[in-house]
Scaffold this active site. Sequence first.
Site, PDB file in Angstrom:
ATOM      1  N   LYS A  98       0.831  -1.206   0.000  1.00  0.00           N
ATOM      2  CA  LYS A  98       0.000   0.000   0.000  1.00  0.00           C
ATOM      3  C   LYS A  98       0.868   1.260   0.000  1.00  0.00           C
ATOM      4  O   LYS A  98       0.688   2.171  -0.799  1.00  0.00           O
ATOM      5  CB  LYS A  98      -0.947  -0.004   1.194  1.00  0.00           C
ATOM      6  CG  LYS A  98      -1.838   1.224   1.278  1.00  0.00           C
ATOM      7  CD  LYS A  98      -2.703   1.227   2.535  1.00  0.00           C
ATOM      8  CE  LYS A  98      -3.834   0.244   2.428  1.00  0.00           C
ATOM      9  NZ  LYS A  98      -4.810   0.405   3.533  1.00  0.00           N
ATOM     10  N   GLU A 151       9.927  -5.540   4.458  1.00  0.00           N
ATOM     11  CA  GLU A 151      10.146  -6.862   3.872  1.00  0.00           C
ATOM     12  C   GLU A 151       9.897  -6.843   2.366  1.00  0.00           C
ATOM     13  O   GLU A 151      10.678  -7.391   1.570  1.00  0.00           O
ATOM     14  CB  GLU A 151       9.224  -7.893   4.534  1.00  0.00           C
ATOM     15  CG  GLU A 151       9.476  -8.093   6.024  1.00  0.00           C
ATOM     16  CD  GLU A 151       8.610  -7.187   6.895  1.00  0.00           C
ATOM     17  OE1 GLU A 151       8.454  -7.504   8.083  1.00  0.00           O
ATOM     18  OE2 GLU A 151       8.096  -6.163   6.381  1.00  0.00           O
ATOM     19  N   HIS A 202      -3.639 -37.060  12.810  1.00  0.00           N
ATOM     20  CA  HIS A 202      -2.444 -37.801  13.211  1.00  0.00           C
ATOM     21  C   HIS A 202      -1.428 -36.896  13.892  1.00  0.00           C
ATOM     22  O   HIS A 202      -0.254 -37.239  14.002  1.00  0.00           O
ATOM     23  CB  HIS A 202      -1.827 -38.488  11.986  1.00  0.00           C
ATOM     24  CG  HIS A 202      -2.739 -39.486  11.350  1.00  0.00           C
ATOM     25  ND1 HIS A 202      -2.755 -40.813  11.714  1.00  0.00           N
ATOM     26  CD2 HIS A 202      -3.718 -39.340  10.416  1.00  0.00           C
ATOM     27  CE1 HIS A 202      -3.672 -41.455  11.002  1.00  0.00           C
ATOM     28  NE2 HIS A 202      -4.271 -40.578  10.210  1.00  0.00           N
ATOM     29  N   GLU A 222      -5.353 -10.462  14.018  1.00  0.00           N
ATOM     30  CA  GLU A 222      -4.959  -9.074  13.790  1.00  0.00           C
ATOM     31  C   GLU A 222      -6.163  -8.145  13.928  1.00  0.00           C
ATOM     32  O   GLU A 222      -6.040  -7.011  14.381  1.00  0.00           O
ATOM     33  CB  GLU A 222      -4.315  -8.912  12.412  1.00  0.00           C
ATOM     34  CG  GLU A 222      -3.670  -7.535  12.209  1.00  0.00           C
ATOM     35  CD  GLU A 222      -2.760  -7.469  11.006  1.00  0.00           C
ATOM     36  OE1 GLU A 222      -1.549  -7.690  11.144  1.00  0.00           O
ATOM     37  OE2 GLU A 222      -3.275  -7.213   9.886  1.00  0.00           O
ATOM     38  N   LYS A 268       8.404  -2.923  14.429  1.00  0.00           N
ATOM     39  CA  LYS A 268       9.005  -2.336  13.229  1.00  0.00           C
ATOM     40  C   LYS A 268       9.880  -1.139  13.574  1.00  0.00           C
ATOM     41  O   LYS A 268      10.975  -0.962  13.028  1.00  0.00           O
ATOM     42  CB  LYS A 268       7.901  -1.902  12.261  1.00  0.00           C
ATOM     43  CG  LYS A 268       7.127  -3.034  11.619  1.00  0.00           C
ATOM     44  CD  LYS A 268       6.104  -2.464  10.651  1.00  0.00           C
ATOM     45  CE  LYS A 268       5.327  -3.551   9.941  1.00  0.00           C
ATOM     46  NZ  LYS A 268       4.347  -2.974   8.991  1.00  0.00           N
ATOM     47  N   GLY A 272      -5.497  -4.237   4.970  1.00  0.00           N
ATOM     48  CA  GLY A 272      -4.684  -5.242   4.291  1.00  0.00           C
ATOM     49  C   GLY A 272      -5.288  -6.626   4.297  1.00  0.00           C
ATOM     50  O   GLY A 272      -5.309  -7.326   3.283  1.00  0.00           O
ATOM     51  N   ARG A 273      -5.811  -7.054   5.438  1.00  0.00           N
ATOM     52  CA  ARG A 273      -6.348  -8.418   5.539  1.00  0.00           C
ATOM     53  C   ARG A 273      -7.704  -8.557   4.855  1.00  0.00           C
ATOM     54  O   ARG A 273      -8.249  -9.658   4.770  1.00  0.00           O
ATOM     55  CB  ARG A 273      -6.424  -8.847   6.999  1.00  0.00           C
ATOM     56  CG  ARG A 273      -7.191  -7.896   7.893  1.00  0.00           C
ATOM     57  CD  ARG A 273      -6.857  -8.165   9.364  1.00  0.00           C
ATOM     58  NE  ARG A 273      -7.436  -7.174  10.263  1.00  0.00           N
ATOM     59  CZ  ARG A 273      -6.904  -6.001  10.543  1.00  0.00           C
ATOM     60  NH1 ARG A 273      -5.761  -5.638   9.974  1.00  0.00           N
ATOM     61  NH2 ARG A 273      -7.480  -5.172  11.395  1.00  0.00           N
TER      62      ARG A 273
END
Length: 520
Positions: free
Chosen positions: A185, A191, A363, A332, A484, A246-247
């Site tokens: 954005k 990253e 399992h 979040e 951050k 964002g999500r």
Amino acid sequence: MQQWFAEAEAARRVEDFSLEAAGLFLDFSKNRITFETFALLMKLAEEAGVTQRRDAMFAGEHINTTEDRAALHVALRALPDAPFKVDGASVMPGIADVLQRMRDFTARVHSGTWTGFDGQSITDIVNIGIGGSDLGPRMVCRALAHLADPQGPRMHFVSNVDGTELAETLVRLDPARTLVIVCSKTFTTLETMANACSMRDWFLRNGAAESQLARHFVAVSTNREAVVKFGIDPANMFEFWDWIGGRFSLWSSVGLSIALAVGFDAFEDLLRGGRAMDDHFRTAPLAQNMPVVMGMLGIWYRNFFGMPTSCMAPYSTSLELFPAFLQQLEMESNGKSVQLNGDPAHVDTAPVVWGTAGTNGQHAYFQMIHQGSQIVPVDFVAPLVPPRDLPGHHAKLLANCFAQAEALMRGRSAEELRAASVTDESRVPHMVFEGNRPSNTLLMEDLTPHVLGALIALYEHRTFVQGVVWNINSFDQWGVELGKILARPIERELTGQGTATHDASTAALIARARGVLGRG
């Protein structure tokens, strides 16, 4: 629950505690609720203002109060003539323009019209993003992989700043035939921009001239200036807006990777599925409203039983990334301890969300779900028709899905074990299943883009409902900021470009790391 399902009215319980909407069928009868409990939960939703807050969201009001923004991701999947506005201005023309540009660009790539620096068509696409710019599109591309053209471009996702992920991706790529989507954005995400710059250098080392980089990069961003400075043609920048979290962004141009992976028609069908769930959420009475019912069941277990976790168990390898997507969506959004007015929350909020695809989980951690000291509510999700199958496999898969939900509910008593000829009394306590453990079962006929869109929107709205009841802001994420901020001076210290004051533990870790990094 064992008693309720043994009664003559058990069929009525299943009928009354089941819902259908937008291609999804929900059986929530295996929950620790009576008809009175259910009615009271719906009353709680009403008194908490779920209806009013829902209407405010759809009206484009600034319900994201801490950032003074709307949260209008529902507009992204609406019809072009929908009346969605932000600050009095319609958002639909801008959405329609970006969708058309996405369609045109997808067609150019798929037809081979878009070529790399030496004139060859694109065979591989790398989506560089993190968080919502990665988890949503990555999950959808995995879920709909059965729809991808085998002759079309291969999709890759890079999110981690750990260089291993990008390095292992690059060895599989031909730079002359690779296209990169830089999805950020702000176009400043650490990253994402570190990976984008490394890919830029990779192209330059492998035959591309600086002037040719525009053939290999497109951007999904709101920051035109930073996109141009990076070297991406602004004509190849796909916008989205600050009222999209964002999500919740896979429905926007962030979904460009989805359109490229499975085709723009499939992407539009995904939008239609989300819209179908939006219509249901907006119009269905609370007691017949699937997101409200699921949200209130989550409230029931989190706040009245104190259950700290919940499990997502999709019985479909195609949906194997759905639990990871839900981790961001729920934790979040609702991992907050402060109410809208700034006061501390008086109850526990988001549970820890976890899970993997069935039958693998059986399992691994299902031992704990069946016999552990903590009770874990489970959502089972399964398509009745598999995206891909081999003879006999899917019946086995569905049998395991249904059996796990049944076993959690009914359990197994010591008397049943003895009746089944378990004669070693020392083993009996270890083989007893308590039962009475809750679950939902969500079924879809098959895993189409439309149904997947409805499934994603269902959990978005379920998360929103819980945030309303907890009186928190589900649309900010200030908790990601501090780490951050602190990382920046630490990075400078690790590379010998500065010093700062830290606690003794952090200072010792930095010193140890510098000692190793210095060897290189």
